[in-house]
Design a protein around this motif. Structure first.
Motif, PDB file in Angstrom:
ATOM      1  N   ALA A  38     -34.684  11.982 -25.351  1.00  0.00           N
ATOM      2  CA  ALA A  38     -34.648  10.886 -26.127  1.00  0.00           C
ATOM      3  C   ALA A  38     -33.089  10.540 -26.614  1.00  0.00           C
ATOM      4  O   ALA A  38     -32.814   9.290 -26.480  1.00  0.00           O
ATOM      5  N   VAL A  39     -32.269  11.314 -26.595  1.00  0.00           N
ATOM      6  CA  VAL A  39     -30.882  10.938 -26.884  1.00  0.00           C
ATOM      7  C   VAL A  39     -30.396  10.234 -25.554  1.00  0.00           C
ATOM      8  O   VAL A  39     -29.597   9.180 -25.826  1.00  0.00           O
ATOM      9  N   SER A  40     -30.836  10.627 -24.404  1.00  0.00           N
ATOM     10  CA  SER A  40     -30.449   9.819 -23.163  1.00  0.00           C
ATOM     11  C   SER A  40     -31.037   8.354 -23.327  1.00  0.00           C
ATOM     12  O   SER A  40     -30.445   7.490 -22.845  1.00  0.00           O
ATOM     13  N   LEU A  41     -32.401   8.359 -23.716  1.00  0.00           N
ATOM     14  CA  LEU A  41     -32.872   6.972 -23.779  1.00  0.00           C
ATOM     15  C   LEU A  41     -32.237   6.160 -24.738  1.00  0.00           C
ATOM     16  O   LEU A  41     -31.929   5.000 -24.376  1.00  0.00           O
ATOM     17  N   ALA A  42     -31.573   6.595 -25.848  1.00  0.00           N
ATOM     18  CA  ALA A  42     -30.855   5.982 -26.749  1.00  0.00           C
ATOM     19  C   ALA A  42     -29.602   5.325 -25.994  1.00  0.00           C
ATOM     20  O   ALA A  42     -29.187   4.188 -26.104  1.00  0.00           O
ATOM     21  N   PHE A  43     -28.946   6.252 -25.414  1.00  0.00           N
ATOM     22  CA  PHE A  43     -27.670   5.814 -24.749  1.00  0.00           C
ATOM     23  C   PHE A  43     -28.257   5.036 -23.430  1.00  0.00           C
ATOM     24  O   PHE A  43     -27.298   3.794 -23.175  1.00  0.00           O
ATOM     25  N   LEU A  44     -29.251   5.029 -22.791  1.00  0.00           N
ATOM     26  CA  LEU A  44     -29.821   3.963 -21.843  1.00  0.00           C
ATOM     27  C   LEU A  44     -29.801   2.527 -22.305  1.00  0.00           C
ATOM     28  O   LEU A  44     -29.630   1.806 -21.900  1.00  0.00           O
ATOM     29  N   GLY A  45     -30.454   2.617 -23.834  1.00  0.00           N
ATOM     30  CA  GLY A  45     -30.580   1.467 -24.329  1.00  0.00           C
ATOM     31  C   GLY A  45     -29.217   0.786 -24.719  1.00  0.00           C
ATOM     32  O   GLY A  45     -29.142  -0.417 -24.470  1.00  0.00           O
ATOM     33  N   VAL A  46     -28.389   1.525 -24.938  1.00  0.00           N
ATOM     34  CA  VAL A  46     -27.121   0.835 -25.254  1.00  0.00           C
ATOM     35  C   VAL A  46     -26.351   0.413 -24.248  1.00  0.00           C
ATOM     36  O   VAL A  46     -25.902  -0.615 -24.349  1.00  0.00           O
ATOM     37  N   SER A  47     -26.540   1.186 -23.057  1.00  0.00           N
ATOM     38  CA  SER A  47     -25.968   0.820 -21.821  1.00  0.00           C
ATOM     39  C   SER A  47     -26.499  -0.553 -21.343  1.00  0.00           C
ATOM     40  O   SER A  47     -25.763  -1.560 -20.967  1.00  0.00           O
ATOM     41  N   ILE A  48     -27.767  -0.804 -21.385  1.00  0.00           N
ATOM     42  CA  ILE A  48     -28.371  -1.939 -20.870  1.00  0.00           C
ATOM     43  C   ILE A  48     -28.246  -3.124 -21.811  1.00  0.00           C
ATOM     44  O   ILE A  48     -27.772  -4.214 -21.247  1.00  0.00           O
ATOM     45  N   ALA A  49     -27.810  -2.727 -23.115  1.00  0.00           N
ATOM     46  CA  ALA A  49     -27.657  -3.978 -24.073  1.00  0.00           C
ATOM     47  C   ALA A  49     -26.406  -4.359 -23.934  1.00  0.00           C
ATOM     48  O   ALA A  49     -25.736  -5.469 -23.834  1.00  0.00           O
ATOM     49  N   ALA A  50     -25.219  -3.595 -23.218  1.00  0.00           N
ATOM     50  CA  ALA A  50     -24.022  -3.895 -23.008  1.00  0.00           C
ATOM     51  C   ALA A  50     -24.032  -4.618 -21.692  1.00  0.00           C
ATOM     52  O   ALA A  50     -23.248  -5.779 -21.754  1.00  0.00           O
ATOM     53  N   LEU A  51     -24.850  -4.338 -20.772  1.00  0.00           N
ATOM     54  CA  LEU A  51     -24.835  -5.208 -19.435  1.00  0.00           C
ATOM     55  C   LEU A  51     -25.416  -6.542 -19.741  1.00  0.00           C
ATOM     56  O   LEU A  51     -25.039  -7.496 -19.293  1.00  0.00           O
ATOM     57  N   ILE A  52     -26.355  -6.470 -20.615  1.00  0.00           N
ATOM     58  CA  ILE A  52     -26.893  -8.004 -21.072  1.00  0.00           C
ATOM     59  C   ILE A  52     -25.741  -8.597 -21.782  1.00  0.00           C
ATOM     60  O   ILE A  52     -25.754  -9.828 -21.328  1.00  0.00           O
ATOM     61  N   ALA A  53     -25.340  -7.970 -22.585  1.00  0.00           N
ATOM     62  CA  ALA A  53     -24.109  -8.966 -23.194  1.00  0.00           C
ATOM     63  C   ALA A  53     -23.179  -9.322 -22.557  1.00  0.00           C
ATOM     64  O   ALA A  53     -22.379 -10.321 -22.651  1.00  0.00           O
ATOM     65  N   LEU A  54     -22.658  -8.238 -21.505  1.00  0.00           N
ATOM     66  CA  LEU A  54     -21.576  -8.572 -20.574  1.00  0.00           C
ATOM     67  C   LEU A  54     -21.781  -9.808 -19.670  1.00  0.00           C
ATOM     68  O   LEU A  54     -20.924 -10.412 -19.021  1.00  0.00           O
ATOM     69  N   GLU A  55     -23.203 -10.035 -19.188  1.00  0.00           N
ATOM     70  CA  GLU A  55     -23.535 -10.922 -18.412  1.00  0.00           C
ATOM     71  C   GLU A  55     -23.057 -12.459 -18.925  1.00  0.00           C
ATOM     72  O   GLU A  55     -22.493 -13.256 -18.209  1.00  0.00           O
ATOM     73  N   ALA A  56     -23.263 -12.724 -19.985  1.00  0.00           N
ATOM     74  CA  ALA A  56     -23.010 -13.910 -20.842  1.00  0.00           C
ATOM     75  C   ALA A  56     -22.898 -13.710 -22.340  1.00  0.00           C
ATOM     76  O   ALA A  56     -24.329 -13.927 -22.681  1.00  0.00           O
ATOM     77  N   PRO A  57     -21.996 -13.260 -22.710  1.00  0.00           N
ATOM     78  CA  PRO A  57     -22.149 -12.987 -24.187  1.00  0.00           C
ATOM     79  C   PRO A  57     -22.439 -13.932 -25.007  1.00  0.00           C
ATOM     80  O   PRO A  57     -23.133 -13.777 -26.116  1.00  0.00           O
TER      81      PRO A  57
END
Length: 167
Positions: A38-57
């Protein structure tokens, strides 16, 4: 020849969060303990959110915020339900420096990202907000992400209630 500095930093951050997302996804599949998964799932969610934001902020920034609210919120809910339901849940803190090293690296990259983001922000005077116009603007512009967010939060709520009522 070389990309500008901001594009280079964005490429480095994109690569870092991409590698982190893959690493956390692999760890979730291989984790034998629910808590660590579950903790890894939270970090996965943050990583994916960062990837989405970095694509076109400017374009995908709101999707990134929704992603964090949805997945990290769902993970916290799952952790709370898991801790209540699985009373024999064992959490071990391994002795070693790799966790400290990974946490330090993530913290440094997060601070660099915040510093770069703050350097590009210009301060403007705030105008009074008309909430009716704001709500109309949000509903007209972001109606589809709002529907997805509402459905996802409702399914998470229903799943949490069904898990909590099961004995």
């Amino acid at each position: 020849m070389f990309p500008p500095t901001s594009e280079l930093v964005q490429l480095i951050l994109f690569t870092f969060f991409g590698i982190m997302a893959i690493a956390f996804a692999i760890y979730i599949v291989r984790a034998k303990n629910v808590f660590y998964g579950a903790v890894s799932l939270a970090f996965l969610g943050v990583s994916i959110a960062a990837l989405i934001a970095l694509e076109a902020p400017l374009t995908y920034g709101i999707y990134s915020v929704f992603h964090i609210l949805l997945y990290v919120g769902a993970t916290v809910t799952f952790l709370a339900v898991s801790l209540v339901m699985f009373k024999d849940l064992e959490v071990k803190i391994p002795k070693g420096s790799i966790g400290i090293l990974a946490g330090g690296a993530v913290s440094v990259l997060f601070l660099i990202t915040v510093y770069i983001s703050l350097s590009q922000v210009t301060v403007t005077s705030l105008k009074p907000i008309n909430f009716t116009i704001l709500a109309d603007n949000i509903l007209e512009t972001y109606w589809f992400p709002l529907i997805i967010l509402i459905i996802a939060l409702l399914t998470t709520l229903i799943e949490a209630i069904s898990l909590a009522r099961r004995d």
